[in-house]
Design a protein around this motif. Structure first.
Motif, PDB file in Angstrom:
ATOM      1  N   ILE A 215      -3.353  -4.236   1.723  1.00 48.80           N
ATOM      2  CA  ILE A 215      -4.299  -3.309   2.434  1.00 48.80           C
ATOM      3  C   ILE A 215      -3.383  -2.398   3.438  1.00 48.80           C
ATOM      4  O   ILE A 215      -3.370  -1.380   3.599  1.00 48.80           O
ATOM      5  CB  ILE A 215      -5.650  -3.548   2.571  1.00 48.80           C
ATOM      6  CG1 ILE A 215      -6.339  -4.004   1.527  1.00 48.80           C
ATOM      7  CG2 ILE A 215      -6.383  -2.732   3.523  1.00 48.80           C
ATOM      8  CD1 ILE A 215      -7.692  -4.690   1.611  1.00 48.80           C
ATOM      9  N   LYS A 219      -1.958   1.408   3.683  1.00 49.51           N
ATOM     10  CA  LYS A 219      -2.357   2.375   4.882  1.00 49.51           C
ATOM     11  C   LYS A 219      -0.942   2.759   5.385  1.00 49.51           C
ATOM     12  O   LYS A 219      -0.815   3.857   5.765  1.00 49.51           O
ATOM     13  CB  LYS A 219      -3.021   1.572   5.740  1.00 49.51           C
ATOM     14  CG  LYS A 219      -4.521   1.391   5.295  1.00 49.51           C
ATOM     15  CD  LYS A 219      -5.541   0.886   6.398  1.00 49.51           C
ATOM     16  CE  LYS A 219      -6.897   0.817   5.799  1.00 49.51           C
ATOM     17  NZ  LYS A 219      -7.856  -0.127   6.896  1.00 49.51           N
ATOM     18  N   GLN A 224      -3.766   5.365   0.907  1.00 47.33           N
ATOM     19  CA  GLN A 224      -4.907   4.587   0.547  1.00 47.33           C
ATOM     20  C   GLN A 224      -5.900   5.583  -0.194  1.00 47.33           C
ATOM     21  O   GLN A 224      -6.871   5.156  -0.768  1.00 47.33           O
ATOM     22  CB  GLN A 224      -5.727   4.080   2.014  1.00 47.33           C
ATOM     23  CG  GLN A 224      -5.721   5.412   2.854  1.00 47.33           C
ATOM     24  CD  GLN A 224      -4.655   5.826   3.800  1.00 47.33           C
ATOM     25  OE1 GLN A 224      -3.399   5.387   3.211  1.00 47.33           O
ATOM     26  NE2 GLN A 224      -4.990   5.771   4.969  1.00 47.33           N
TER      27      GLN A 224
END
Length: 313
Positions: A215, A219, A224
């Motif tokens: 994650i 980003k 995303q």
């Protein structure tokens, strides 16, 4: 703060699973000292290649180093690491010397020791992977840059299995496509798929640490909106019709879930598999054929194999 360096002398075959064990034990990153790097033909299209010191490498085998904070539970953590590594023998993974050594380092040494091993690397026709702390200017207008911080990820993205997967994605991902990334690790394959034109990418990993790392990397690369990362075991409870499924996993795991892939892959879609050692090449290939795939291309790099397989269902 004091840190402990744990060093495992093992084999190239064991690099991926041992690195994963170290990350699960709380290591922020790993250093891989592989003597084959000393004789490898490096891509010089990015400019000068940094000099490797032979004294940093073992004469044979591979040394994997990781850094753990010194706590009252360190002894138990080290024993758990040893036990997990020994359990890899159940999967017929050659562990080589399988020696584990421990030493203490100060925080400054820990923070910088592994960065000297990580420079920008062009790994395919379009994709270059670079660490976040390196200034890098693209050498062509169509070059795709992936930034990774291996201090929070699973490796640097330049292991042969990862490189072959990205090369295979470059050949199979089309604009607007849907990709499933199974066992995403650092998220680098999902990021690559998004940058190569995929409209939607779902990335799954059973390890909570990997999910958090992926994650963050997604980003970092501003993908995303295209890439969704979730904790999940392989394809359990996944309902999809993807254009491409990519899985960089142990051969045994690929064999175990290959039969479930056609369920989530469009007819004519591609299943990219890597993480396969030469000794398992025929076994994985036969399982893919048994499950209704045709082998469109076989990629090989060092002792590793990847397949691009088409779903004939």
């Amino acid at each position: 703060m004091k840190w402990t360096e744990i060093s495992i002398h093992t084999t190239q075959e064991a690099v991926e699973p041992v690195s994963n064990i170290l990350h699960e034990a709380g290591a922020s990153g790993v250093v891989i000292e592989d003597p084959s790097d000393l004789v490898k033909s490096w891509d010089t299209s990015l400019g000068e290649i940094y000099q490797l010191n032979p004294d940093d490498y073992p004469e044979e085998g591979v040394i994997i180093k990781a850094y753990l904070s010194v706590t009252s539970f360190l002894g138990e953590t080290v024993e758990e690491i040893k036990e997990a590594i020994n359990s890899l023998l159940l999967y017929d993974i050659d562990l080589g010397y399988n020696t584990v050594t421990i030493s203490e380092v100060n925080e400054e040494e820990w923070a910088t020791a592994w960065k000297k091993y990580y420079k920008p690397v062009k790994i395919s026709e379009k994709v270059t992977i670079t660490p976040t702390w390196e200034e890098y200017e693209p050498v062509s207008t169509d070059e795709l840059i992936i930034e990774l911080d291996p201090g929070m990820a699973f490796g640097t993205g330049t292991h042969p299995t990862t490189v072959m997967c990205i090369q295979a994605l470059e050949k199979t991902v089309h604009s607007g496509g849907y990709v499933l990334d199974i066992g995403t690790g650092s998220g680098v394959l999902s990021i690559a798929a998004a940058k190569l034109g995929a409209k939607k990418v779902d990335a799954f990993d059973l390890d909570e640490v990997a999910v958090k790392s992926a994650i963050l990397n997604v980003k970092l690369n501003k993908e995303q909106e295209k890439v969704t990362v979730k904790q999940n075991n392989l394809l359990d409870h996944v309902e999809a019709q993807a254009d491409v499924v990519v899985a960089n996993l142990l051969s045994e795991i690929i064999i175990r879930f290959a039969g479930d892939v056609p369920r989530v892959l469009k007819p004519g879609g591609f299943f990219i598999t890597s993480g396969i050692i030469q000794g398992k090449k025929q076994e994985v290939k036969q399982e893919l054929i048994t499950q209704g795939f045709s082998i469109e291309e076989t990629l090989e790099m060092e002792d590793w194999v990847a397949f691009i397989a088409r779903n004939n269902g």
